[in-house]
Design a protein around this motif. Structure first.
Motif, mmCIF file in Angstrom:
data_model
loop_
_atom_site.group_PDB
_atom_site.id
_atom_site.type_symbol
_atom_site.label_atom_id
_atom_site.label_comp_id
_atom_site.label_asym_id
_atom_site.label_seq_id
_atom_site.Cartn_x
_atom_site.Cartn_y
_atom_site.Cartn_z
ATOM 1 N N SER A 46 -18.093 -5.278 1.360
ATOM 2 C CA SER A 46 -16.608 -5.027 0.114
ATOM 3 C C SER A 46 -16.932 -5.125 -0.897
ATOM 4 O O SER A 46 -18.204 -6.637 -0.978
ATOM 5 C CB SER A 46 -15.526 -5.738 1.071
ATOM 6 N N ASN A 88 1.101 -1.028 -0.273
ATOM 7 C CA ASN A 88 -0.212 -0.260 0.017
ATOM 8 C C ASN A 88 1.062 0.746 -0.111
ATOM 9 O O ASN A 88 1.077 1.997 -0.679
ATOM 10 C CB ASN A 88 -1.021 0.167 1.447
ATOM 11 N N LYS A 95 -7.120 -5.655 -9.188
ATOM 12 C CA LYS A 95 -8.163 -4.844 -9.646
ATOM 13 C C LYS A 95 -7.830 -3.637 -9.284
ATOM 14 O O LYS A 95 -7.532 -2.936 -10.456
ATOM 15 C CB LYS A 95 -9.502 -4.505 -8.615
ATOM 16 N N TYR A 96 -6.717 -3.263 -9.235
ATOM 17 C CA TYR A 96 -5.424 -2.016 -9.552
ATOM 18 C C TYR A 96 -4.506 -2.413 -10.281
ATOM 19 O O TYR A 96 -4.326 -1.365 -11.059
ATOM 20 C CB TYR A 96 -4.339 -2.360 -7.917
ATOM 21 N N ALA A 129 -6.297 5.049 0.180
ATOM 22 C CA ALA A 129 -6.409 3.236 -1.040
ATOM 23 C C ALA A 129 -6.334 3.837 -2.474
ATOM 24 O O ALA A 129 -6.456 4.366 -2.361
ATOM 25 C CB ALA A 129 -8.150 3.810 -0.608
ATOM 26 N N THR A 138 -5.133 -1.939 -1.026
ATOM 27 C CA THR A 138 -5.649 -0.815 -2.301
ATOM 28 C C THR A 138 -6.401 -0.471 -1.975
ATOM 29 O O THR A 138 -6.857 0.760 -2.654
ATOM 30 C CB THR A 138 -5.273 -1.160 -3.297
ATOM 31 N N TYR A 139 -7.596 -0.916 -0.751
ATOM 32 C CA TYR A 139 -8.631 -0.282 -0.989
ATOM 33 C C TYR A 139 -9.423 -0.019 0.549
ATOM 34 O O TYR A 139 -8.137 0.067 1.533
ATOM 35 C CB TYR A 139 -9.805 -1.575 -1.501
ATOM 36 N N ASN A 140 -10.276 0.537 0.719
ATOM 37 C CA ASN A 140 -10.952 0.897 2.235
ATOM 38 C C ASN A 140 -11.441 0.345 2.942
ATOM 39 O O ASN A 140 -11.981 1.339 4.056
ATOM 40 C CB ASN A 140 -11.192 2.512 1.999
ATOM 41 N N GLU A 166 -8.170 -7.184 -4.807
ATOM 42 C CA GLU A 166 -8.067 -5.482 -4.914
ATOM 43 C C GLU A 166 -6.680 -5.139 -4.993
ATOM 44 O O GLU A 166 -6.656 -4.609 -6.086
ATOM 45 C CB GLU A 166 -8.398 -4.432 -3.464
ATOM 46 N N LEU A 226 -6.667 2.801 -4.991
ATOM 47 C CA LEU A 226 -7.373 1.704 -5.505
ATOM 48 C C LEU A 226 -8.896 3.241 -6.005
ATOM 49 O O LEU A 226 -8.836 3.330 -7.568
ATOM 50 C CB LEU A 226 -7.871 1.009 -4.968
ATOM 51 N N LEU A 227 -8.595 4.155 -5.409
ATOM 52 C CA LEU A 227 -9.662 5.641 -5.335
ATOM 53 C C LEU A 227 -8.484 6.459 -5.911
ATOM 54 O O LEU A 227 -10.445 7.484 -6.550
ATOM 55 C CB LEU A 227 -9.871 5.816 -4.008
ATOM 56 N N HIS A 239 -13.072 -3.196 4.076
ATOM 57 C CA HIS A 239 -13.417 -4.714 4.390
ATOM 58 C C HIS A 239 -14.441 -5.397 5.485
ATOM 59 O O HIS A 239 -13.763 -6.210 6.068
ATOM 60 C CB HIS A 239 -11.711 -5.099 5.173
#
Length: 305
Positions: free
Chosen positions: A188, A153, A256-257, A227, A180-182, A253, A229-230, A184
């Motif tokens: 999610s 991260n 996805k990133y 995060a 990478t995401y916010n 995630e 990914l945002l 969990h």
């Protein structure tokens, strides 16, 4: 290949009932650091130094291959949920990394939450990267970012921060099962959180606890440096290698990133290691998943420009 029943039972046993990390973070940190520390006489070449920031110094430990030489650098950001881990608990990992990649590994002892919440740890990593990449004796293309879990991260966020501040350029990054995401929680959007969020060592509840300790305010959850990914604009990012683990809650995630980075025009390689769990990179190199991981990393370091 499915996990056999014996391994499932062992993992369930190891995945002890989650303690309240937020209330017992000091105990949890000490337990993790002590159980990962290398107590035997060092079998590796290392040197401790520090990078000065505005009002504090950031410890770093440099691990070198056995043979003398002028080696490129892997700038390593350790995992541990932004709350645990240090250069001592990752010494074996970094020593193996130096030996198996033929790189100098610079391990960053960034400040931990909750005493130093977001973005303190990220800023420490940024300052160390700046110090090494802008060093007149080091070409920036010889410095590669690498981080696992929370360190992944931080590496992803650092690459975004470097692009935005324009003080130095990062050529390559390696993200190992990165966060990478916010979100969990039960809401999610990623199936790996629901499938692998219990009984596989790292639980979704623990990730949520770590993030609560890492953030300084609720608004941080919407910050792409918190995060990645945002981030809506993922252009001008380093050549990227993302390695995930099949039975890791962060798997989807992370992948996805990588796909979003690729869609933005970046060069990205994404690998999912079968029959692997979160944190597998810290296992001894004889494990097949770790051996495969190093094969992928070395190919990326040698072939991707």
């Amino acid at each position: 290949m499915a996990i056999n029943k014996v391994v499932r039972v062992a993992l369930k046993t190891l995945s002890y009932k989650d303690i309240d990390v937020k209330k017992n973070y000091i105990f949890h940190r000490n337990f993790v650091n002590l159980t990962h520390r290398h107590y035997l006489k060092p079998f590796f070449k290392s040197m401790d130094c520090q990078v000065d920031s505005e009002n504090h110094s950031i410890p770093v430990r440099i691990f070198s291959p056995e043979d003398e030489g002028d080696y490129p650098i892997l700038l390593f950001l350790h995992g541990g949920g932004w709350v645990t881990g240090n250069i001592d608990s990752y010494s074996k990992v970094c020593a193996n990394m130096a030996k198996l990649t033929n790189h100098n590994v610079v391990s960053v002892d960034y400040r931990l939450a909750p005493e130093n919440p977001f973005p303190a740890g990220l800023e420490d990593c940024y300052q160390v990267a700046k110090a090494f990449i802008t060093n007149n004796e080091i070409n920036d293309k010889h410095v590669t970012l690498i981080g696992d879990s929370a360190g992944g991260n931080l590496a992803a966020a650092l690459s975004l921060l470097a692009r935005d501040r324009k003080e130095f350029h990062i050529d390559k990054q390696i993200l190992l099962y990165p966060a990478t995401y916010n979100n969990h929680s039960d809401t999610s959007p990623f199936q790996s959180v629901h499938d692998n969020g219990t009984n596989y060592l790292l639980t979704s509840k623990r990730i949520c606890d770590y993030m609560d300790l890492y953030k300084s305010k609720n608004e941080d959850l919407l910050n792409p440096y918190f995060a990645p990914l945002l981030e809506e604009d993922l252009t001008n990012q380093p050549n990227t290698l993302i390695i995930t683990a099949e039975f890791c809650p962060l798997r989807d995630e992370g992948e996805k990133y990588g796909k979003k980075l690729r869609e933005a025009g970046n060069k990205v390689e994404i690998y999912r290691v079968k029959d692997a769990f979160h944190g597998f990179f810290a296992l001894p190199p004889r494990f097949p998943q770790v051996k495969l991981c190093y094969e992928i990393i070395n190919h990326f370091l040698c072939e991707v420009n």
